[in-house]
Design a protein around this motif. Structure first.
Motif, mmCIF file in Angstrom:
data_model
loop_
_atom_site.group_PDB
_atom_site.id
_atom_site.type_symbol
_atom_site.label_atom_id
_atom_site.label_comp_id
_atom_site.label_asym_id
_atom_site.label_seq_id
_atom_site.Cartn_x
_atom_site.Cartn_y
_atom_site.Cartn_z
ATOM 1 N N VAL A 1 6.144 11.897 38.663
ATOM 2 C CA VAL A 1 6.202 12.523 40.325
ATOM 3 C C VAL A 1 5.328 13.571 41.041
ATOM 4 C CG1 VAL A 1 8.364 13.847 41.224
ATOM 5 C CG2 VAL A 1 8.901 12.835 39.297
ATOM 6 N N PHE A 2 5.329 12.285 42.334
ATOM 7 C CA PHE A 2 4.333 13.395 43.563
ATOM 8 C C PHE A 2 4.893 14.067 44.104
ATOM 9 C CE2 PHE A 2 2.312 8.798 42.150
ATOM 10 C CZ PHE A 2 1.853 8.792 41.182
ATOM 11 N N TYR A 3 5.846 13.999 44.077
ATOM 12 C CA TYR A 3 6.461 15.428 45.755
ATOM 13 C C TYR A 3 7.899 15.576 44.907
ATOM 14 C CZ TYR A 3 8.007 15.776 50.124
ATOM 15 O OH TYR A 3 8.964 16.714 51.114
ATOM 16 N N THR A 4 9.032 16.087 45.858
ATOM 17 C CA THR A 4 10.088 16.093 46.269
ATOM 18 C C THR A 4 10.779 16.340 47.385
ATOM 19 O OG1 THR A 4 10.864 17.711 44.765
ATOM 20 C CG2 THR A 4 10.312 15.961 43.923
ATOM 21 N N ASP A 5 11.755 16.681 47.582
ATOM 22 C CA ASP A 5 11.849 16.987 48.737
ATOM 23 C C ASP A 5 13.785 16.066 48.593
ATOM 24 O OD1 ASP A 5 13.698 17.105 51.160
ATOM 25 O OD2 ASP A 5 11.781 16.886 52.032
ATOM 26 N N GLN A 6 14.523 18.446 48.709
ATOM 27 C CA GLN A 6 15.631 18.059 48.143
ATOM 28 C C GLN A 6 16.577 18.607 49.314
ATOM 29 O OE1 GLN A 6 17.452 21.760 46.112
ATOM 30 N NE2 GLN A 6 15.832 21.955 44.776
ATOM 31 N N ASP A 7 16.003 18.558 50.825
ATOM 32 C CA ASP A 7 16.852 18.294 52.066
ATOM 33 C C ASP A 7 17.388 16.420 52.482
ATOM 34 O OD1 ASP A 7 17.298 20.773 52.459
ATOM 35 O OD2 ASP A 7 15.142 21.017 53.256
#
Length: 403
Positions: free
Chosen positions: A102-108
């Motif tokens: 996983v490189f990046y996550t964004d909950q929005d």
């Protein structure tokens, strides 16, 4: 990891996903990015971005606020994107080789940027084509042993374990499993999907009081036993493979549940492929040889799982009960019995429920497909009703051979 980009949720498209990649500085040349939307599942958008000059690629997966298989009339929580990314990150702590990075996550935005596994193939497709994967059983057995043990009370401090239970509380997607796996296939409910030629066999199943009682008991275990962190949907369409690599994907159904659940779904889907090979491989000798391979995958996965689980229990258990050999046997026996029942429910729902499997539905001989599905329904029913009578993995395999 890139800085979070706070913005209101909006589904991405092939243009806006490139803009996202640019904001995150994921590539060096944004004029030559090739984008494809490759999602073929029911719940998400999946984009593959490839930089033409370097060949560098990533996957951007975004949850939709509804189920694609039904449409906007079936709304779904976007929080499942957080569940999935958190599950992958947690799994990477003890088995990084078996999950995409996983490189990046964004909950929005309900999205995850992760490793591209285009060098792999979906296990289900490979099995339908009769391909062998020599390390599959070892990889799956090892992963499940580590996942179950390292997220259980046998290894974690009670406070940490209970915090994880809260983190992975997943009511909406669990409700899908509760309905589509444990309830709907056993009753005359409109989410079920099967041809009229199966009506007699299905009616028999719906009128089997013992079967429905046992299915209800399994559902109760699914509802109440927060034993370890599960993938939650570990079928052969959720596994990417090569001859040397095995990666588990699509863990948005992750939650804390009974330890026998994940391995049951893997075995059930291998069993369905085993049954389907009667039509996919025409040569008798080759078919028998490949079906023997599939049965060896089940046996070797179970033996690998138990060996690794026992070793972790012995060397890394912190709970005082791990010093009791008899209790270790009780736990493994409980996992095995639960596995059989859960596998039976999965076989039934993949045959007559909302979500089928290509292994069976791609059989071109319609009459043959119907007859095979009748046998498969009996297999699933037998497993649900007779789980406590099946004592070892060889007896479990004998049922599969009978189909």
């Amino acid at each position: 990891m890139a800085t979070t980009l706070k913005q209101a949720y909006k589904p991405l498209n092939e243009q806006t996903v490139v803009g996202l990649a640019q904001k995150l500085k994921l590539f060096s040349d944004y004029q030559n990015i090739k984008v494809n939307e490759i999602g073929d599942g029911n719940l998400n958008l999946v984009f593959r971005l490839i930089e033409a000059d370097t060949g560098k690629s990533i996957i951007v997966k975004q949850a939709l606020p509804y189920a694609k298989v039904v449409g906007e009339s079936w709304p779904l929580t976007l929080d499942r994107a957080r569940i999935e990314s958190s599950s992958l990150i947690k799994s990477a702590e003890f088995a990084p080789e078996h999950v995409p990075e996983v490189f990046y996550t964004d909950q929005d935005l309900a999205l995850t940027v992760m490793e591209d596994l285009s060098s792999h193939v979906i296990l289900r497709k490979g099995l339908i084509e009769g391909v062998k994967y020599p390390h599959l059983a070892q990889h799956i057995g090892t992963f499940i042993a580590k996942s179950l043990f390292y997220t259980s009370d046998f290894y974690l401090h009670p406070f940490e374990k209970k915090e994880l239970v809260q983190t992975f509380t997943n009511p909406e997607l669990c409700k899908i499993t509760e309905d589509l796996v444990f309830t709907d296939p056993f009753y005359d409910i409109n989410t079920n999907d099967f041809p009229s030629e199966l009506k007699e066999a299905v009616s028999k199943l719906w009128n089997d009081t013992l079967l429905k009682q046992r299915a209800a008991s399994l559902k109760y275990k699914f509802l109440t036993r927060a034993e370890a962190l599960l993938h939650g949907d570990l079928h052969t369409g959720s596994i990417f493979v090569t001859e040397t690599s095995t990666k588990l994907i699509d863990s948005e159904f992750a939650y804390y549940g009974p330890q026998g659940f994940d391995i049951a779904h893997f075995f059930a889907n291998i069993a369905l492929n085993h049954a389907s090979q009667s039509f996919h491989i025409s040569d008798n000798l080759r078919r028998e040889e490949y079906q023997s391979y599939l049965l060896s995958v089940i046996k070797d996965t179970w033996e690998t799982f138990t060996a690794h689980y026992r070793e972790l229990w012995k060397t890394e258990g912190v709970e005082s009960a791990t010093k009791l050999p008899e209790f270790e046997e009780e736990i493994l026996n409980s996992i095995f019995t639960d596995m059989i029942g859960f596998a039976g429910c999965e076989v039934i729902r993949r045959t007559i429920g909302l979500a089928h499997v290509e292994d069976l539905d791609s059989i071109e001989d319609f009459n043959g497909q119907i007859e095979l599905k009748k046998r498969v329904l009996k297999l699933g029913s037998d497993w649900v009703k007779n789980a406590e009578r099946i004592k070892n993995i060889d007896e479990f395999i004998t049922y599969i051979r009978s189909v």
